[in-house]
Scaffold this motif. Structure first.
Motif, PDB file in Angstrom:
ATOM      1  N   PRO A  16       0.807  -1.238   0.000  1.00 39.08           N
ATOM      2  CA  PRO A  16       0.000   0.000   0.000  1.00 39.08           C
ATOM      3  C   PRO A  16       0.832   1.275   0.000  1.00 39.08           C
ATOM      4  O   PRO A  16       0.412   2.295  -0.555  1.00 39.08           O
ATOM      5  N   SER A  17       2.023   1.221   0.605  1.00 37.73           N
ATOM      6  CA  SER A  17       2.858   2.421   0.660  1.00 37.73           C
ATOM      7  C   SER A  17       3.306   2.872  -0.726  1.00 37.73           C
ATOM      8  O   SER A  17       3.647   4.038  -0.940  1.00 37.73           O
ATOM      9  N   GLY A  18       3.298   1.933  -1.678  1.00 40.57           N
ATOM     10  CA  GLY A  18       3.701   2.281  -3.031  1.00 40.57           C
ATOM     11  C   GLY A  18       2.772   3.286  -3.691  1.00 40.57           C
ATOM     12  O   GLY A  18       3.181   4.005  -4.602  1.00 40.57           O
ATOM     13  N   LEU A  19       1.543   3.336  -3.225  1.00 40.57           N
ATOM     14  CA  LEU A  19       0.578   4.290  -3.776  1.00 40.57           C
ATOM     15  C   LEU A  19       0.886   5.715  -3.343  1.00 40.57           C
ATOM     16  O   LEU A  19       0.322   6.668  -3.890  1.00 40.57           O
ATOM     17  N   TYR A  20       1.759   5.849  -2.350  1.00 34.68           N
ATOM     18  CA  TYR A  20       2.050   7.178  -1.800  1.00 34.68           C
ATOM     19  C   TYR A  20       3.503   7.601  -2.005  1.00 34.68           C
ATOM     20  O   TYR A  20       3.943   8.589  -1.423  1.00 34.68           O
ATOM     21  N   ARG A  21       4.234   6.858  -2.830  1.00 32.49           N
ATOM     22  CA  ARG A  21       5.604   7.277  -3.126  1.00 32.49           C
ATOM     23  C   ARG A  21       5.585   8.611  -3.849  1.00 32.49           C
ATOM     24  O   ARG A  21       4.864   8.790  -4.829  1.00 32.49           O
ATOM     25  N   GLY A  22       6.370   9.574  -3.366  1.00 32.06           N
ATOM     26  CA  GLY A  22       6.439  10.889  -3.984  1.00 32.06           C
ATOM     27  C   GLY A  22       5.446  11.892  -3.435  1.00 32.06           C
ATOM     28  O   GLY A  22       5.379  13.029  -3.905  1.00 32.06           O
ATOM     29  N   ILE A  23       4.704  11.499  -2.401  1.00 35.71           N
ATOM     30  CA  ILE A  23       3.688  12.412  -1.867  1.00 35.71           C
ATOM     31  C   ILE A  23       4.326  13.638  -1.207  1.00 35.71           C
ATOM     32  O   ILE A  23       3.723  14.717  -1.164  1.00 35.71           O
ATOM     33  N   ALA A  24       5.560  13.486  -0.713  1.00 37.61           N
ATOM     34  CA  ALA A  24       6.250  14.633  -0.109  1.00 37.61           C
ATOM     35  C   ALA A  24       6.527  15.705  -1.167  1.00 37.61           C
ATOM     36  O   ALA A  24       6.382  16.906  -0.908  1.00 37.61           O
TER      37      ALA A  24
END
Length: 325
Positions: free
Chosen positions: A87-95
């Motif tokens: 699931p964390s892969g969906l938020y890569r680059g959110i920063a």
């Protein structure tokens, strides 16, 4: 008779319901520039952060690798991300998105409001003014957002080997130079200019139309009106501009995870490469998640933005009352 008279009034374009000023589309005039900036910054951040997983799926679908690949569906792209990264892969680059969305949308909405006031010449129903103002807004905001958007998209590709935002920034500067951050700027502007022109025109027209359907409850349903108008505008504008969004993704992700690297930032060269490898359907890669992103994103953005403007309007009114008292 009374009902017919009322209906006739609302069909008259010169009629202005002065006794119901709260349904006027110009009710937010008079805000300070810093208030537009804060409202836009909050709206943009909330919009992009809420819809980030859908944007990640779109990026994976649009990133054309160095060999011909079969088109994948939204479900297949989602399963692939979850299988390889969780699931964390969906938020890569959110920063990177968080760092870019706020400032860019602050510029976006401020320029739009200023340009709309200038070009509309006092006519709140001037669709051409809304479209032109949107184009000015996107040219300015894309100059701010494009570098972080490039970083965001590279991080979204899970096998990019970047450790984070600053590692990506440093490595791109060292290996590709400053120009890499703006390789897609021309494409982004060419995509967002028609997108924004269509978006703002539809939004303002839909908002006005929805308010006139039920003017007696327009004030109570203002949030629903903004969300509905925004969703319709976002979905249609997104579908129309998908091919240029695919080109933008190719330019931003070139050389990462096996993606093609281009000799220059020529849009025609990228389009020829896509057509050669994947045909015309390649130009529409990710159109479903793009629409799934922009429809709710626009609804969230506009309702948040208008709510913030309402808050500042009430704040200014209270301040004015206190001074008079």
């Amino acid at each position: 008779m009374a009902t017919e008279a009322t209906t006739a009034k609302f069909k008259n374009p010169d009629f202005r319901p002065d006794f119901r000023p709260e349904i006027s589309v110009t009710s937010h005039d008079g805000l300070h520039y810093w208030q537009f900036m804060i409202a836009g910054s909050i709206a943009g951040s909330v919009e992009h952060l809420a819809m980030f997983p859908v944007d990640t799926i779109k990026t994976h679908m649009q990133a054309l690798r160095s060999c011909p690949i079969k088109s994948v569906s939204v479900r297949q792209a989602l399963k692939s991300i979850l299988k390889t990264e969780g699931p964390s892969g969906l938020y890569r680059g959110i920063a990177a998105m968080g760092l870019g969305a706020g400032p860019a949308h602050a510029v976006y909405f401020t320029v739009y409001e200023v340009a709309k006031k200038y070009f509309s010449a006092g006519n709140p129903n001037n669709s051409a003014a809304h479209a032109i103002s949107g184009v000015f807004a996107t040219v300015a905001s894309d100059a701010v957002f494009t570098p972080m958007d490039m970083v965001k998209q590279r991080l979204q590709l899970g096998n990019s080997n970047y450790k984070g935002v600053w590692d990506c920034v440093k490595r791109v500067l060292r290996e590709e130079g400053l120009g890499a951050f703006y390789a897609s700027y021309r494409t982004t502007v060419l995509m967002n200019a028609p997108y924004t022109a269509v978006h703002f025109s539809i939004y303002e027209a839909a908002k006005k139309g929805l308010m006139e359907i039920s003017p007696e409850s327009a004030s109570d349903e203002r949030l629903v009106v903004h969300a509905t108008a925004g969703a319709a505008a976002g979905a249609l504008a997104a579908a129309v501009t998908t091919p240029l969004d695919v080109v933008k993704t190719q330019l931003q992700c070139q050389g990462v995870c096996g993606c093609d690297r281009f000799q220059n930032s020529s849009i025609s060269d990228v389009i020829k490469t896509i057509l050669r490898k994947d045909g015309y359907r390649g130009l529409m890669r990710g159109w479903i998640p793009r629409m799934l992103f922009h429809a709710p994103a626009a609804a969230i953005c506009w309702s948040t933005y208008e709510s913030c403007k309402n808050f500042f309007q009430d704040l200014n009114d209270c301040s004015s009352s206190s001074i008079i008292t």
